[in-house]
Design a protein around this motif. Structure first.
Motif, PDB file in Angstrom:
ATOM      1  N   CYS A 112       0.801  -1.232   0.000  1.00 41.58           N
ATOM      2  CA  CYS A 112       0.000   0.000   0.000  1.00 41.58           C
ATOM      3  C   CYS A 112       0.828   1.273   0.000  1.00 41.58           C
ATOM      4  O   CYS A 112       0.361   2.310  -0.455  1.00 41.58           O
ATOM      5  N   GLY A 113       2.037   1.269   0.544  1.00 39.58           N
ATOM      6  CA  GLY A 113       2.898   2.445   0.526  1.00 39.58           C
ATOM      7  C   GLY A 113       2.755   3.367   1.712  1.00 39.58           C
ATOM      8  O   GLY A 113       3.464   4.374   1.799  1.00 39.58           O
ATOM      9  N   THR A 114       1.868   3.069   2.659  1.00 37.34           N
ATOM     10  CA  THR A 114       1.650   3.974   3.775  1.00 37.34           C
ATOM     11  C   THR A 114       2.901   4.181   4.616  1.00 37.34           C
ATOM     12  O   THR A 114       3.153   5.276   5.113  1.00 37.34           O
ATOM     13  N   CYS A 115       3.719   3.159   4.773  1.00 36.61           N
ATOM     14  CA  CYS A 115       4.890   3.236   5.662  1.00 36.61           C
ATOM     15  C   CYS A 115       6.161   3.670   4.942  1.00 36.61           C
ATOM     16  O   CYS A 115       7.255   3.518   5.491  1.00 36.61           O
ATOM     17  N   GLN A 116       6.056   4.203   3.753  1.00 38.17           N
ATOM     18  CA  GLN A 116       7.245   4.619   3.001  1.00 38.17           C
ATOM     19  C   GLN A 116       8.029   5.679   3.776  1.00 38.17           C
ATOM     20  O   GLN A 116       7.473   6.657   4.245  1.00 38.17           O
ATOM     21  N   GLN A 117       9.333   5.460   3.896  1.00 37.62           N
ATOM     22  CA  GLN A 117      10.195   6.386   4.616  1.00 37.62           C
ATOM     23  C   GLN A 117      11.440   6.698   3.784  1.00 37.62           C
ATOM     24  O   GLN A 117      11.918   5.867   3.011  1.00 37.62           O
ATOM     25  N   ARG A 118      11.956   7.902   3.978  1.00 41.19           N
ATOM     26  CA  ARG A 118      13.151   8.336   3.264  1.00 41.19           C
ATOM     27  C   ARG A 118      14.396   7.742   3.901  1.00 41.19           C
ATOM     28  O   ARG A 118      14.551   7.753   5.126  1.00 41.19           O
ATOM     29  N   VAL A 119      15.313   7.212   3.077  1.00 41.82           N
ATOM     30  CA  VAL A 119      16.563   6.610   3.545  1.00 41.82           C
ATOM     31  C   VAL A 119      17.694   7.599   3.309  1.00 41.82           C
ATOM     32  O   VAL A 119      17.931   8.040   2.178  1.00 41.82           O
TER      33      VAL A 119
ATOM     34  N   LEU B  39       7.157   0.244  -4.978  1.00 42.62           N
ATOM     35  CA  LEU B  39       7.986   1.401  -5.299  1.00 42.62           C
ATOM     36  C   LEU B  39       8.618   1.284  -6.684  1.00 42.62           C
ATOM     37  O   LEU B  39       8.963   0.202  -7.138  1.00 42.62           O
ATOM     38  N   THR B  40       8.764   2.436  -7.327  1.00 42.93           N
ATOM     39  CA  THR B  40       9.470   2.490  -8.604  1.00 42.93           C
ATOM     40  C   THR B  40      10.975   2.476  -8.343  1.00 42.93           C
ATOM     41  O   THR B  40      11.437   2.673  -7.208  1.00 42.93           O
TER      42      THR B  40
ATOM     43  N   MET C 285      12.201   3.536   1.269  1.00 45.58           N
ATOM     44  CA  MET C 285      11.890   2.124   1.455  1.00 45.58           C
ATOM     45  C   MET C 285      10.539   1.996   2.141  1.00 45.58           C
ATOM     46  O   MET C 285      10.052   2.940   2.770  1.00 45.58           O
ATOM     47  N   LEU C 286       9.941   0.812   2.014  1.00 43.86           N
ATOM     48  CA  LEU C 286       8.758   0.470   2.793  1.00 43.86           C
ATOM     49  C   LEU C 286       9.229  -0.334   4.001  1.00 43.86           C
ATOM     50  O   LEU C 286       9.700  -1.465   3.871  1.00 43.86           O
TER      51      LEU C 286
END
Length: 346
Positions: free
Chosen positions: A302-309, A321-322, A330-331
């Protein structure tokens, strides 16, 4: 005149400052605010719709089909899926299996998984005609590409994303379908795929003929053949071994050949460090420190937990993710570190 020139210069400077500020905010949305005590950067990836269940039908043993109605719904293409936000708040992903041209309703089907995580049981036991459900999407990570020759492999409920593909194939295209399941009674849409394909469809029920003969299926394939597969993990692995270029739709997150090991995660904004055990996830470790961290499906869909690395190499195990997004995010529900340490912008 000098006054007019001054106004122009000031206006131009203000415009440049706004543009610079916009770029700075896009790079770091919380700047110049101080770090939040419990920062959250996860987010849903599409707007939500409220749809009503207008039809509920058992279409095979253990399989329920839902018709969700609304108005001027976003169009979709074969292979697309919806996020369903169930009454309990659980979010699950289901492939669309109706008519892409119908903008008044969406159709999904789900199999009951008795020992699953609870989503399918909730659909089967609590969702009825008249139930209102929030949905997000449609999204498509399994699109039908143009080709002159196709092979489709479906296992059980894995027929749902493939069925609209079969309907959409133009006349004259060469294709075959291998459709397997435990029993014929448990296989949804069996009659329809038979009518669509005739002798191009091979049905294998395990209680009748054992496992499908994949070696025979992939012998003598045309070089330009495109292969699609959706089903349980064992089937996907077997097909991928025989045809590495296969296009896959998974029911569960991808596993890594490197296995799971423990590693360290630094949460840069909040100034905390934590250890992710081999048998846990980044999300679980982060939520122990930051309980309000946004998440939903816990499956990498779903992408809700996507965070910047900010630092470290990621073992990406999501299906969303693309390549561009994977370069710096990352998720955290499924993906892990490739090394000993990650730094997240949290």
């Amino acid at each position: 005149m000098p006054r007019a020139r001054t106004v122009v210069v000031v206006a131009g400077a203000a415009l440049l400052a706004r543009r610079a500020m916009r770029r700075r905010i896009q790079a770091s949305p919380l700047w110049p605010m101080p770090a939040l005590e419990e920062p959250i950067s996860g987010r849903p990836r599409s707007r939500a719709l409220r749809l009503r269940v207008t039809a509920r039908e058992t279409i095979a043993e253990g399989v329920v089909q839902l018709r969700l109605e609304g108005h001027d719904l976003p169009r979709w293409e074969p292979g697309a899926h919806l996020d369903l936000v169930l009454p309990s708040g659980l979010v699950r992903q289901y492939s669309l299996c109706g008519d892409p041209e119908d903008t008044s309703s969406y159709t999904v089907a789900t199999r009951l998984v008795p020992d699953g995580r609870g989503g399918s049981r909730e659909v089967h036991e609590q969702v009825r005609e008249g139930t209102e459900i929030e949905v997000r999407g449609p999204r498509n990570r399994f699109p039908l590409v143009a080709a002159d020759s196709y092979v489709f492999v479906a296992g059980g409920i894995g027929i749902t994303p493939i069925l609209p593909m079969l309907r959409a194939l133009p006349e004259g295209v060469e294709w075959r379908l291998l459709y397997g399941g435990r029993t014929r009674a448990s296989m949804p849409f069996l009659e329809e795929v038979g009518k669509l394909g005739g002798d191009r469809v091979t049905v294998v029920a395990e209680d009748e003929a054992g496992l499908p003969d994949l070696d025979a299926l992939f012998t003598g394939l045309r070089q330009d053949t495109v292969v699609y597969c959706c089903g349980p993990g064992g089937l996907l692995t077997a097909v991928e071994e025989r045809f590495p270029e296969v296009r896959l739709e998974r029911f569960a997150p991808r596993t890594s050949v490197d296995g799971n090991g423990s590693f360290e995660v630094e949460l840069r904004r909040s100034g905390r460090s934590l250890t992710v055990p081999a048998d846990s996830t980044v999300l679980a470790a982060v939520r122990a420190e930051l309980p309000n961290t946004a998440y939903s499906c816990e499956q990498g869909f779903c992408g809700t937990c996507q965070q910047r690395v900010l630092e470290g190499a990621v073992d990406h195990r999501d299906e969303l993710l693309t390549d561009g997004e994977r370069a710096d995010s990352m998720l955290i529900c499924v993906s892990r570190a490739r090394g000993e340490r990650l730094v997240l912008d949290m």
